[in-house]
Enzyme design. Structure first.
Site, PDB file in Angstrom:
ATOM      1  N   CYS A  83       0.846  -1.243  -0.106  1.00  0.00           N
ATOM      2  CA  CYS A  83       0.094  -0.175   0.048  1.00  0.00           C
ATOM      3  C   CYS A  83       0.920   1.247  -0.079  1.00  0.00           C
ATOM      4  O   CYS A  83       0.440   2.376  -0.251  1.00  0.00           O
ATOM      5  CB  CYS A  83      -0.832  -0.106   1.269  1.00  0.00           C
ATOM      6  SG  CYS A  83      -1.820  -1.713   1.239  1.00  0.00           S
ATOM      7  N   HIS A 330      -9.529   3.988  -1.189  1.00  0.00           N
ATOM      8  CA  HIS A 330      -7.873   3.501  -0.844  1.00  0.00           C
ATOM      9  C   HIS A 330      -7.430   2.486  -2.098  1.00  0.00           C
ATOM     10  O   HIS A 330      -7.627   1.292  -1.990  1.00  0.00           O
ATOM     11  CB  HIS A 330      -7.811   2.993   0.382  1.00  0.00           C
ATOM     12  CG  HIS A 330      -6.412   2.179   0.793  1.00  0.00           C
ATOM     13  ND1 HIS A 330      -5.225   2.825   0.149  1.00  0.00           N
ATOM     14  CD2 HIS A 330      -5.842   1.296   1.696  1.00  0.00           C
ATOM     15  CE1 HIS A 330      -4.212   2.233   0.581  1.00  0.00           C
ATOM     16  NE2 HIS A 330      -4.490   1.303   1.395  1.00  0.00           N
TER      17      HIS A 330
END
Lengths: 382, 131
Positions: A83, A330
């Protein structure tokens, strides 16, 4: 090293974008960044992407994206750090410009998560397959283990975490790019379904498609492309153990602390100098840990920050005015670039409804895995 | 999971074999080539005692596909007397009672099944401590 500026930015809408493919997302964001700087050629491309190979079965993104952007021939490489891929792509682009190797470099991030992949399984590959995933833990489960450790050590409560989500949605409701543009009450958060105790659904960031891009150049050329360049003051990166059980203390995201210290040192600044920040709130507890690790509040005081308005718009240090990962969305590989896009807008005074008055120095922090990699950038409007 | 990959993990998962650094004494589970504490490369093989203490825990309500039939289930980071920490499930009790400080015994159990006709995969799970 040369001084480096950001002179253009672009970003897609974030959400479940059924009409857009991985390459569509990249091209829209990249063209946006190039158009905003008025350039039609670039020297090099970095693409932050966690897992197109698993999400849509596509590897080798460098040439694919360069080709679809119409610039086949330029060097183009994918950067992966789960991420934190976007933040690491920005760091790579920064280093290429700072070194003098190239002048105009595109730092981008893209992820297409809603094309039918087993998202829980794909995200879990950012943790330890043999020691964690094998036994049945999920990504929310890992952050739930961090949350409970934080509760034990500092007395943090479920309500403290819930205020972080309330703040995220209050800000995200004003962000036209956000996936979930709606206000959520404390009760909404605290009665949402349980995912991994003590984390509920509204303590978790969503599954998102999206792309974002920045155009970098040497600071001394910045005014060729924009009247309002933003200088990169620092880039700090760090790693920790991949497996949560191997960390010295599962309650603290030490990797954020280390990456932050490196960035502050490089910039010659302290946490008090930061006017606005975007931090990696993949789960509400992560934002609380980041407040502490980045020095915005003392260790153990992170739990009070959102409830007391310290990190709200108008507070001492506004954090995640974009709505954060929670409300904005996200798309894992794009997140680090999107955070920087928000900070660039703030430092140019283009923050719209969520503009922090007089913001001059901003920070973006991007986290990988359950806290195994982190990258912090500090920016200044010039 | 292809069987050679599974085979490599058997000493750690079946027998709780760990590595103890000859230089600083740090116990790593599973064993590593390089000590994460002192970077020493001389390791002696040790076996973990089959009991430990919960360091932190959660209850998984939304599980991965392979664990659908087990949810909700407790997972914990457990620390053994040797100082080794690792992730495992804690079973045979109400999952909400699995909290930091709980003493658990480690028992050899089925962990997962690989698909419809894959191999059965074993390892250790925590159960409420007998002492």
């Amino acid at each position: 090293m040369r001084e480096v500026a950001i002179v253009g930015s672009g970003m897609t809408k974030f959400g479940e974008l059924w009409d857009m493919s991985l390459r569509d997302l990249f091209v829209e964001a990249a063209l946006g960044a190039m158009k905003s700087a008025g350039v039609d050629s670039i020297d090099s491309i970095y693409i932050g992407n966690m897992s197109a190979g698993q999400f849509v079965g596509q590897e080798h993104l460098g040439p694919l994206m360069a080709d679809h952007l119409g610039v086949a021939g330029v060097p183009a490489t994918r950067v992966e750090s789960a991420c934190a891929s976007g933040g690491m792509a920005l760091r790579s682009a920064y280093l290429e410009v700072a070194s003098g190797m190239s002048d105009l470099v595109l730092a981008s991030g893209v992820e297409k998560m809603n094309d039918g992949a087993d998202v829980t399984g794909v995200l879990a590959t950012a943790s330890d397959q043999e020691q964690e995933v094998y036994y049945g833990v999920t990504f929310p489960g890992l952050y739930a283990l961090i949350a409970r450790a934080h509760m034990e050590k500092y007395g943090t409560t479920e309500e403290d975490m819930s205020w972080v989500s309330v703040k995220a949605h209050r800000n995200g409701a004003k962000n036209p790019h956000a996936q979930f543009r709606r206000v959520m009450s404390l009760e909404d958060v605290m009665t949402s379904s349980m995912v991994a105790e003590p984390l509920r659904l509204l303590h978790c960031s969503p599954v998102t498609d999206g792309g974002a891009a920045l155009l970098l150049c040497p600071l001394d050329r910045a005014h060729e492309f924009t009247d309002r360049p933003v200088k990169i003051l620092a880039s700090g990166a760090a790693t920790s153990t991949l497996a949560l059980a191997d960390r010295a203390d599962p309650a603290d995201l030490d990797v954020v602390d280390l990456s932050g210290k490196r960035a502050y040192e490089m910039a010659g600044l302290t946490p008090e100098d930061i006017d606005v920040a975007e931090v990696h709130d993949c789960f509400a507890i992560a934002e609380i840990c980041c407040y502490e690790a980045l020095g915005f509040v003392e260790r153990g005081k992170g739990k009070d920050a959102a409830r007391e308005g310290i990190t709200d718009l108008g507070g001492r240090i506004p954090v995640n005015v974009s709505g954060g990962l929670k409300s904005k969305g996200h798309p894992v590989g794009a997140t680090g670039i999107a955070q920087a896009v928000t900070i660039i807008e703030q430092l140019r005074g283009e923050g719209g409804e969520v503009q922090v008055e007089g913001a001059n120095i901003g920070l973006a922090q991007n986290l990988g895995g359950s806290g195994a990699s982190s990258v912090v950038h500090i920016f200044q409007g010039v | 999971m292809p069987s050679p990959r599974y085979h490599r993990e058997i000493p750690a998962r079946f027998r709780l074999e760990a590595g103890k650094c000859a230089g600083c004494g740090r116990v790593s589970y599973p064993a590593r080539k390089v000590c994460p504490a002192c970077r020493g490369q001389e390791m002696e093989q040790v076996k973990l005692s089959p009991r430990g203490t919960v360091v932190t825990s959660t209850v998984i309500h939304v599980p991965p596909d392979d664990f659908l039939n087990e949810a909700p289930y407790a997972m914990a980071v457990v620390e053994t007397a040797e100082g080794a920490r690792f992730m495992t499930q804690v079973v045979d009790c109400d999952p909400s009672t699995v909290l930091p400080g709980m003493e658990v015994d480690l028992e050899f159990r089925l962990i997962r099944k690989e698909g419809k006709s894959g191999i059965l995969c074993y390892g250790h799970k925590g159960v409420p401590g007998s002492v």
